[in-house]
Design a protein around this motif. Structure first.
Motif, PDB file in Angstrom:
ATOM      1  N   ALA A   1       0.831  -1.204   0.000  1.00  0.00           N
ATOM      2  CA  ALA A   1       0.000   0.000   0.000  1.00  0.00           C
ATOM      3  C   ALA A   1       0.866   1.255   0.000  1.00  0.00           C
ATOM      4  O   ALA A   1       0.611   2.210  -0.747  1.00  0.00           O
TER       5      ALA A   1
ATOM      6  N   LEU B   1     -14.907  -2.149  -4.097  1.00  0.00           N
ATOM      7  CA  LEU B   1     -13.943  -2.883  -4.931  1.00  0.00           C
ATOM      8  C   LEU B   1     -14.281  -4.372  -4.942  1.00  0.00           C
ATOM      9  O   LEU B   1     -14.193  -5.036  -5.979  1.00  0.00           O
TER      10      LEU B   1
ATOM     11  N   ALA C   1      -5.385   3.831  -1.154  1.00  0.00           N
ATOM     12  CA  ALA C   1      -6.309   4.931  -1.443  1.00  0.00           C
ATOM     13  C   ALA C   1      -6.583   5.759  -0.192  1.00  0.00           C
ATOM     14  O   ALA C   1      -6.953   6.926  -0.276  1.00  0.00           O
TER      15      ALA C   1
ATOM     16  N   ILE D   1      -3.999  -7.468  -4.355  1.00  0.00           N
ATOM     17  CA  ILE D   1      -4.346  -6.259  -5.118  1.00  0.00           C
ATOM     18  C   ILE D   1      -5.447  -5.427  -4.459  1.00  0.00           C
ATOM     19  O   ILE D   1      -5.266  -4.229  -4.212  1.00  0.00           O
TER      20      ILE D   1
ATOM     21  N   THR E   1      -4.832  -1.841  -2.674  1.00  0.00           N
ATOM     22  CA  THR E   1      -5.411  -0.665  -3.330  1.00  0.00           C
ATOM     23  C   THR E   1      -6.269   0.119  -2.345  1.00  0.00           C
ATOM     24  O   THR E   1      -6.188   1.354  -2.258  1.00  0.00           O
ATOM     25  N   THR E   2      -7.089  -0.603  -1.583  1.00  0.00           N
ATOM     26  CA  THR E   2      -7.958   0.064  -0.616  1.00  0.00           C
ATOM     27  C   THR E   2      -7.146   0.850   0.405  1.00  0.00           C
ATOM     28  O   THR E   2      -7.427   2.014   0.701  1.00  0.00           O
TER      29      THR E   2
ATOM     30  N   VAL F   1       2.489   1.850  -3.418  1.00  0.00           N
ATOM     31  CA  VAL F   1       1.519   2.397  -4.376  1.00  0.00           C
ATOM     32  C   VAL F   1       1.226   3.861  -4.050  1.00  0.00           C
ATOM     33  O   VAL F   1       1.258   4.733  -4.925  1.00  0.00           O
TER      34      VAL F   1
END
Lengths: 336, 305
Positions: B104, B150, B181, B173, B177-178, B107
């Motif tokens: 995380a 998601l 974000a 993934i 992503t969560t 990203v």
């Protein structure tokens, strides 16, 4: 046409009708209005004026460093035969730092605080002269020695915060002369320094100028600096050139009343003067200039024509131009 | 530099002690493990025996002192729900949490910084408008809601990715992503602000006057200077990220420390919760120390003082 330099030898830099208009919220403001001057090879031009007279904007416009979305530049800046105003940005980058370079006012903020001195001096050497890492470092050490910084090799690995203001300005100068440019624009290079350091920096600049044969545009509000340093003088007021001549001529026989006022405001300590003499009034706002001569509201010689028509920078004496209908040292004519 | 690290390390036990004390008091005053772990029909003798084993018959300060004494000996107590020692139960989940956090953070940092730099470079133009608007919108979106959304789209409807659990990259993934974000918009906005501030510095004009290209200036001069506030902000965000990971792990049944902590809190499994608190706070403190080291590597004014 309007050059001071002899016609046979084209000047290194020839500025014609340089005009800079800033777009602002309430329409455009003309910061520089049809400014023209020449700089001959190896000579020093003093660009004099109060803050807001457009000296620094002129410098930034010459280097094309004004933000293009805010400033519209018109006119011609002919450097070595090429018009810098019309040059594509890619080619302009090869002029900056290589042929024309700049020294800034604030040595405290004009260096990158987290890059070493060596890296910052090597940058133009590697970029413009294509020197390798080692060669650039060697040359950088030489440059630091040239600007009289002790222990140049050790300084290369130091950072700006480890140097004093005067030392930093020497670094900025070393950076500016790195590629031996033909023109250096020094924008108030000593204003932020204390008085003793000022004198040293000026001595250094003069020494470098004669050794490297470069031309300098010395931007300053300090007439003392101009008297000591410049060959020619251009006086600016509210974005316009108001007087241009050789330095002796300007100091000996000022023609524009503004120049006369500036010279009178230098305190004369031998004459046991009680009060300081100033110029009454303030510099007008560029957004709200009077219709005629911008100096007219403060000028004791102003007449009707001064308040309606902007005077051109015309020849008032041999090699001497002034933008004034009623210049000093000329018998006052009766107003028609 | 080493001095500085040593001084910072000196304060680590103190921070941990304060966090532990707070967690201990809250856990002891908000519920009783006896009611959960003993049969509803337990005899008073059974309750008394467990009370004595867990020192619950002592006043809370004395309980805490006993607990600290054990911890200093390396004994974090026995898990009430698993039966084994508490610390290994927590450490067994550390890998999963670190995997999620690292993914995380990578990203969020890469996209956040890239987005912020793009905004600053194209200030007030289309890329800036689009990215800034997205960042502000995303900032006001709850992460549990994004997680569920998601799962609905990519796991339930499209069936591209698994809904939950840990395994191959595909499992990582959605939770990563969560969680990303959750902090990414902040990185975009702080990077944009910081870049714009540095772009207004006089040394940038010096660089242009030297003939440097816009790209060289942005990447070699402006960005390294803009990195300081971003790194400091990263230190603050590590705490938020860990907090966010607890929610994310719960939504995606990710077998990490966060999910273990939530479960243990409901179970009143005090030893596991406290061991988890120690591990998490140690992680946050060390992450902040790492950020400080990065700052000093980047900025000679901090390094050379």
């Amino acid at each position: 046409m309007t050059g001071i330099a002899p016609m046979a030898d084209a000047p290194l830099l020839s500025v014609r009708d340089l005009t800079v208009r800033f777009r602002s919220g309430r329409g455009a403001v003309t910061a520089i209005d049809r400014v023209s001057f020449d700089v001959a090879r190896g000579r020093v031009l003093g660009l004099v004026g109060e803050s807001g007279s457009g000296k620094s904007v002129t410098a930034l416009a010459l280097m094309r460093l004004l933000p293009p979305d805010l400033a519209a530049v018109a006119g011609e800046v002919r450097f070595d035969g090429r018009d810098l105003v019309a040059l594509p940005e890619r080619e302009m980058r090869r002029v900056r730092g290589r042929h024309v370079s700049m020294i800034f006012q604030e040595p405290m903020t004009s260096l990158n605080p987290i890059a070493s001195i060596g890296r910052q001096i090597c940058e133009p050497l590697r970029l413009h002269l294509g020197l390798g890492r080692r060669a650039a470092r060697e040359r950088a050490a030489e440059l630091l020695a040239m600007v009289a910084i002790p222990e140049p090799r050790r300084r290369l690995d130091q950072y700006p915060h480890e140097l004093s203001g005067g030392m930093r300005q020497r670094v900025v100068i070393a950076m500016a002369i790195a590629c031996e440019p033909r023109l250096v624009i020094a924008d108030e290079p000593t204003t932020a320094l204390d008085v003793t350091t000022q004198a040293q920096i000026l001595d250094l600049l003069r020494d470098l100028q004669s050794r490297l044969g470069m031309a300098i545009i010395m931007i300053t509000h300090d007439l003392g600096v101009v008297a000591e340093f410049a060959d020619d003088v251009q006086v600016m007021y509210a974005g316009r050139g108001v007087e241009r001549a050789g330095v002796r001529e300007v100091f000996g026989h000022p023609r524009h009343p503004y120049t006369g006022g500036l010279l009178r405001s230098i305190p004369d300590f031998e004459a046991d003067q009680d009060r300081l003499i100033g110029i009454d009034g303030t510099v007008p706002s560029l957004a709200n200039l009077p219709p005629g001569c911008a100096y007219a509201p403060r000028c004791e010689r102003a007449q009707e024509d001064c308040r309606t028509v902007v005077p051109d920078l015309d020849i008032v004496a041999p090699a001497h131009r002034a933008a004034c209908f009623h210049p000093l040292g000329v018998a006052r004519e009766a107003s028609p | 530099m080493l001095n500085y690290v040593a001084r910072r390390l000196f304060y680590v036990p103190l921070s941990i002690l304060i966090v532990l004390g707070a967690a201990f008091v809250v856990l002891r005053t908000t519920g009783n493990p006896i009611d959960i772990f003993l049969d509803p029909n337990h005899t008073p003798e059974q309750a008394k025996a467990l009370s004595a084993r867990l020192h619950l018959d002592q006043p809370i300060p004395v309980q805490f002192a006993i607990y600290l004494r054990d911890v200093l000996r390396g004994d974090f107590g026995e898990s009430l729900q698993f039966g084994g020692p508490a610390m290994p139960a927590v450490l067994g989940r550390l890998g999963a949490t670190l995997e999620l956090l690292a993914a995380a953070l990578a990203v969020a940092l890469v996209l956040g910084i890239a987005g912020g730099v793009a905004c600053a470079v194209w200030r007030d133009r289309v890329p800036d408008f689009v990215i800034s608007t997205l960042a502000i919108a995303a900032q006001s979106m709850p992460s549990f809601w994004l997680g569920i959304l998601l799962i609905q789209i990519f796991a339930v409807d499209l069936r591209w990715l698994p809904t939950s659990g840990r395994g191959d990259l595909a499992h990582l993934i959605l939770p990563a992503t969560t969680l990303a974000a959750f902090v990414l918009p902040n990185f975009v906005l702080i990077t944009r602000t910081s870049m714009l501030e540095v772009m207004g510095e006089p040394f940038v004009v010096t660089g242009r006057a030297k003939g440097l290209s816009a790209a060289t200036l942005v990447f070699a001069h402006v960005f390294p200077n803009a990195l300081n506030p971003i790194l400091s902000f990263l230190g603050v965000q590590v705490g938020r990220l860990v907090a966010g990971s607890i929610v994310t792990e719960t939504i995606f049944s990710w077998p990490g420390i966060g999910r273990l902590l939530i479960g243990s809190i409901f179970q009143r499994d005090v030893p596991v919760v406290l061991a988890g608190v120690v591990v998490v706070s140690l992680f946050i403190v060390l992450a902040n120390l790492a950020v400080d080291l990065l700052l000093s590597v980047n900025d000679p004014r901090i390094r050379l003082g």
